[in-house]
Design a protein around this motif. Structure first.
Motif, PDB file in Angstrom:
ATOM      1  N   THR A   9      62.980 122.490 -33.584  1.00  0.00           N
ATOM      2  CA  THR A   9      63.288 121.654 -32.422  1.00  0.00           C
ATOM      3  C   THR A   9      62.541 122.147 -31.197  1.00  0.00           C
ATOM      4  OG1 THR A   9      65.481 121.171 -33.314  1.00  0.00           O
ATOM      5  CG2 THR A   9      65.163 120.786 -30.960  1.00  0.00           C
ATOM      6  N   ILE A  10      62.544 123.453 -30.992  1.00  0.00           N
ATOM      7  CA  ILE A  10      61.822 124.027 -29.849  1.00  0.00           C
ATOM      8  C   ILE A  10      60.324 123.786 -29.993  1.00  0.00           C
ATOM      9  CG2 ILE A  10      61.219 126.196 -28.695  1.00  0.00           C
ATOM     10  CD1 ILE A  10      64.086 127.146 -29.454  1.00  0.00           C
ATOM     11  N   THR A  11      59.791 124.000 -31.187  1.00  0.00           N
ATOM     12  CA  THR A  11      58.364 123.783 -31.436  1.00  0.00           C
ATOM     13  C   THR A  11      57.972 122.334 -31.182  1.00  0.00           C
ATOM     14  OG1 THR A  11      58.412 125.500 -33.128  1.00  0.00           O
ATOM     15  CG2 THR A  11      56.543 123.998 -33.161  1.00  0.00           C
ATOM     16  N   THR A  12      58.773 121.422 -31.684  1.00  0.00           N
ATOM     17  CA  THR A  12      58.465 119.998 -31.513  1.00  0.00           C
ATOM     18  C   THR A  12      58.573 119.582 -30.048  1.00  0.00           C
ATOM     19  OG1 THR A  12      59.350 119.633 -33.725  1.00  0.00           O
ATOM     20  CG2 THR A  12      59.002 117.692 -32.362  1.00  0.00           C
ATOM     21  N   PHE A  57      53.729 110.064 -31.482  1.00  0.00           N
ATOM     22  CA  PHE A  57      54.730 109.320 -32.255  1.00  0.00           C
ATOM     23  C   PHE A  57      55.290 110.120 -33.422  1.00  0.00           C
ATOM     24  CE2 PHE A  57      52.680 105.564 -30.240  1.00  0.00           C
ATOM     25  CZ  PHE A  57      53.796 105.174 -29.519  1.00  0.00           C
ATOM     26  N   THR A  58      54.500 110.997 -34.024  1.00  0.00           N
ATOM     27  CA  THR A  58      55.057 111.831 -35.081  1.00  0.00           C
ATOM     28  C   THR A  58      55.890 112.976 -34.513  1.00  0.00           C
ATOM     29  OG1 THR A  58      52.983 113.082 -35.228  1.00  0.00           O
ATOM     30  CG2 THR A  58      53.317 111.281 -36.812  1.00  0.00           C
ATOM     31  N   SER A  59      55.794 113.199 -33.221  1.00  0.00           N
ATOM     32  CA  SER A  59      56.667 114.192 -32.588  1.00  0.00           C
ATOM     33  C   SER A  59      58.105 113.693 -32.493  1.00  0.00           C
ATOM     34  CB  SER A  59      56.158 114.542 -31.189  1.00  0.00           C
ATOM     35  OG  SER A  59      54.946 115.212 -31.268  1.00  0.00           O
ATOM     36  N   THR A  60      58.327 112.471 -32.890  1.00  0.00           N
ATOM     37  CA  THR A  60      59.707 111.982 -32.934  1.00  0.00           C
ATOM     38  C   THR A  60      60.496 112.674 -34.039  1.00  0.00           C
ATOM     39  OG1 THR A  60      59.042 110.136 -34.336  1.00  0.00           O
ATOM     40  CG2 THR A  60      59.167 109.719 -31.966  1.00  0.00           C
ATOM     41  N   MET A  92      56.456 115.201 -40.678  1.00  0.00           N
ATOM     42  CA  MET A  92      56.040 114.634 -39.392  1.00  0.00           C
ATOM     43  C   MET A  92      55.539 115.723 -38.444  1.00  0.00           C
ATOM     44  SD  MET A  92      58.878 111.661 -38.866  1.00  0.00           S
ATOM     45  CE  MET A  92      58.236 111.075 -37.329  1.00  0.00           C
ATOM     46  N   LEU A  93      56.146 116.914 -38.505  1.00  0.00           N
ATOM     47  CA  LEU A  93      55.676 118.022 -37.679  1.00  0.00           C
ATOM     48  C   LEU A  93      54.278 118.464 -38.107  1.00  0.00           C
ATOM     49  CD1 LEU A  93      56.300 120.042 -35.426  1.00  0.00           C
ATOM     50  CD2 LEU A  93      57.353 121.508 -37.153  1.00  0.00           C
ATOM     51  N   PHE A  94      54.012 118.502 -39.415  1.00  0.00           N
ATOM     52  CA  PHE A  94      52.662 118.799 -39.903  1.00  0.00           C
ATOM     53  C   PHE A  94      51.663 117.791 -39.346  1.00  0.00           C
ATOM     54  CE2 PHE A  94      54.230 120.956 -44.035  1.00  0.00           C
ATOM     55  CZ  PHE A  94      54.296 122.178 -43.396  1.00  0.00           C
TER      56      PHE A  94
END
Length: 171
Positions: A9-12, A57-60, A92-94
């Motif tokens: 969560t922090i990374t994103t 958008f993938t950071s969602t 999504m994070l990747f």
């Protein structure tokens, strides 16, 4: 799972902040008279724009990680729902990290190399190599977790565990 999700969560959230600032300050360039974008017809500019938007958008995946943190943690949630959210969040994070690095590399290329047309090919190879380093490092470090999650959630062992838990609940 809570600790892992908290870290992601922090990374994103940091990725969202960086990508949003990039969206606002994409290297536009103008010709001084008409305020038109100089680089709009260049491939590197389009790569930068699309990569930034895909990364944003993938950071969602932040929403998936937050939904894991706020889940009620029932016993059956650990079998399917929570691992599935974590798997989709990691994928999504990747994608977000990969497209973010590509966007920054394209922006660097626009800023430093576009002015000097003769040095394009000489600078492109080091930029691509340096871009692949953080992406491959991130994937190498985080891929084992993703593989373990997929195999434990959808693998053969998980089917045996689910059947035994269903029998326990019925009796």
């Amino acid at each position: 799972m809570k600790q892992t999700t908290g870290s992601y969560t922090i990374t994103t959230a940091l990725i969202i902040i960086m990508v949003f600032s990039t969206i606002i300050t994409v290297p536009w360039g103008n010709n001084g008279e008409t305020e038109m974008v100089i680089y709009k017809d260049k491939l590197s500019y389009m790569i930068c724009c699309y990569s930034v938007w895909i990364s944003f958008f993938t950071s969602t995946s932040l929403l998936l990680f937050l939904s894991i943190l706020t889940e009620r943690y029932a016993e059956r949630d650990f079998l399917k729902r929570l691992p599935m959210r974590l798997i989709f969040g990691l994928v999504m994070l990747f994608m977000s990290v990969t497209t973010m690095v590509i966007a920054y590399s394209a922006a660097f290329y626009i800023i430093s190399v576009s002015e000097h047309e003769k040095s394009k090919s000489r600078h492109l190879v080091p930029i691509c190599l340096m871009t692949s380093l953080p992406i491959s490092l991130f994937v190498t470090l985080q891929l084992p977790l993703l593989v373990d999650l997929i195999s434990s959630t959808y693998g053969r062992e998980s089917l045996v565990t689910k059947r035994s838990l269903r029998k326990q609940h019925k009796s």
